[in-house]
Design a protein around this motif. Sequence first.
Motif, PDB file in Angstrom:
ATOM      1  N   THR A 176       2.154   3.354  -1.459  1.00 26.88           N
ATOM      2  CA  THR A 176       1.084   2.355  -1.499  1.00 26.88           C
ATOM      3  C   THR A 176      -0.180   3.046  -1.029  1.00 26.88           C
ATOM      4  O   THR A 176      -0.182   3.703   0.010  1.00 26.88           O
ATOM      5  N   ARG A 177      -1.231   2.919  -1.813  1.00 31.29           N
ATOM      6  CA  ARG A 177      -2.533   3.485  -1.468  1.00 31.29           C
ATOM      7  C   ARG A 177      -3.588   2.412  -1.687  1.00 31.29           C
ATOM      8  O   ARG A 177      -3.488   1.615  -2.619  1.00 31.29           O
ATOM      9  N   SER A 178      -4.611   2.408  -0.832  1.00 28.08           N
ATOM     10  CA  SER A 178      -5.672   1.413  -0.993  1.00 28.08           C
ATOM     11  C   SER A 178      -7.007   2.004  -0.576  1.00 28.08           C
ATOM     12  O   SER A 178      -7.059   3.030   0.100  1.00 28.08           O
TER      13      SER A 178
ATOM     14  N   SER B  22      -4.971  -8.616 -10.685  1.00 26.93           N
ATOM     15  CA  SER B  22      -3.926  -7.594 -10.627  1.00 26.93           C
ATOM     16  C   SER B  22      -3.527  -7.114 -12.018  1.00 26.93           C
ATOM     17  O   SER B  22      -3.778  -7.779 -13.022  1.00 26.93           O
TER      18      SER B  22
ATOM     19  N   TRP C 294      -1.470  -2.793  -9.458  1.00 26.43           N
ATOM     20  CA  TRP C 294      -2.832  -2.707  -8.936  1.00 26.43           C
ATOM     21  C   TRP C 294      -3.179  -4.103  -8.448  1.00 26.43           C
ATOM     22  O   TRP C 294      -3.029  -5.069  -9.194  1.00 26.43           O
ATOM     23  N   THR C 295      -3.640  -4.226  -7.210  1.00 28.31           N
ATOM     24  CA  THR C 295      -4.057  -5.523  -6.671  1.00 28.31           C
ATOM     25  C   THR C 295      -5.513  -5.410  -6.244  1.00 28.31           C
ATOM     26  O   THR C 295      -5.894  -4.455  -5.560  1.00 28.31           O
TER      27      THR C 295
ATOM     28  N   ARG D  64     -11.073  -4.705  -2.111  1.00 29.91           N
ATOM     29  CA  ARG D  64      -9.987  -3.822  -1.682  1.00 29.91           C
ATOM     30  C   ARG D  64      -9.106  -3.611  -2.902  1.00 29.91           C
ATOM     31  O   ARG D  64      -8.578  -4.555  -3.469  1.00 29.91           O
TER      32      ARG D  64
ATOM     33  N   GLU E 236      -5.709  -1.800  -4.339  1.00 32.98           N
ATOM     34  CA  GLU E 236      -4.447  -1.276  -3.820  1.00 32.98           C
ATOM     35  C   GLU E 236      -3.520  -0.962  -4.984  1.00 32.98           C
ATOM     36  O   GLU E 236      -3.402  -1.740  -5.929  1.00 32.98           O
TER      37      GLU E 236
ATOM     38  N   SER F 202       0.459  -0.017  -5.591  1.00 33.87           N
ATOM     39  CA  SER F 202       1.816   0.171  -5.079  1.00 33.87           C
ATOM     40  C   SER F 202       2.667   0.641  -6.252  1.00 33.87           C
ATOM     41  O   SER F 202       2.511   0.153  -7.373  1.00 33.87           O
TER      42      SER F 202
ATOM     43  N   VAL G 207      -5.736   6.515  -6.800  1.00 35.14           N
ATOM     44  CA  VAL G 207      -6.722   5.637  -6.166  1.00 35.14           C
ATOM     45  C   VAL G 207      -8.014   6.404  -5.914  1.00 35.14           C
ATOM     46  O   VAL G 207      -9.108   5.892  -6.178  1.00 35.14           O
TER      47      VAL G 207
END
Length: 143
Positions: free
Chosen positions: A5-7, A73, A90-91, A101, A103, A105, A131
């Motif tokens: 998970t990267r944000s 998303s 993608w969120t 933001r 994100e 996952s 990201v």
Amino acid sequence: MRELTRSALIGRSPEFLYALINDIEAYPQFVPWCTRAVVESRSEREIVATLGVRRGPLRTEFTTRNTLDPARSVGMEHVRGPFRTLQGRWTLTPIGAAGTRIELSLRFAFANALTAAVFEPLFEQTASSLVDAFVARARAIPA
């Protein structure tokens, strides 16, 4: 199976970032390891696309079906390629005047055990850089 998970926080709207994520044909222009991006089908609710990846000894292509929830998303499911499983999301979360933001996952496993031992760590590094590539692209496009 690997999971990551990267944000990041980006001073752009969710709508802008959603459009950037879905501009798949442009990925080779700003995603360093993406050699090819072809949209096979596109509708209001989904995009099926194939990406070519080259990073060090890793050279592969994979296809995902992306489920669209506008400005919120994009869900990804494996269609074909070297993976036993590939799922991602993608969120996009609005953060008031600060922007959005973003994100990513991702869960993945290669189908072949030998391939997995060699390439899963490399693919994890590659996916982790995604990201950063989107943040850089979003900042490079004039508001």
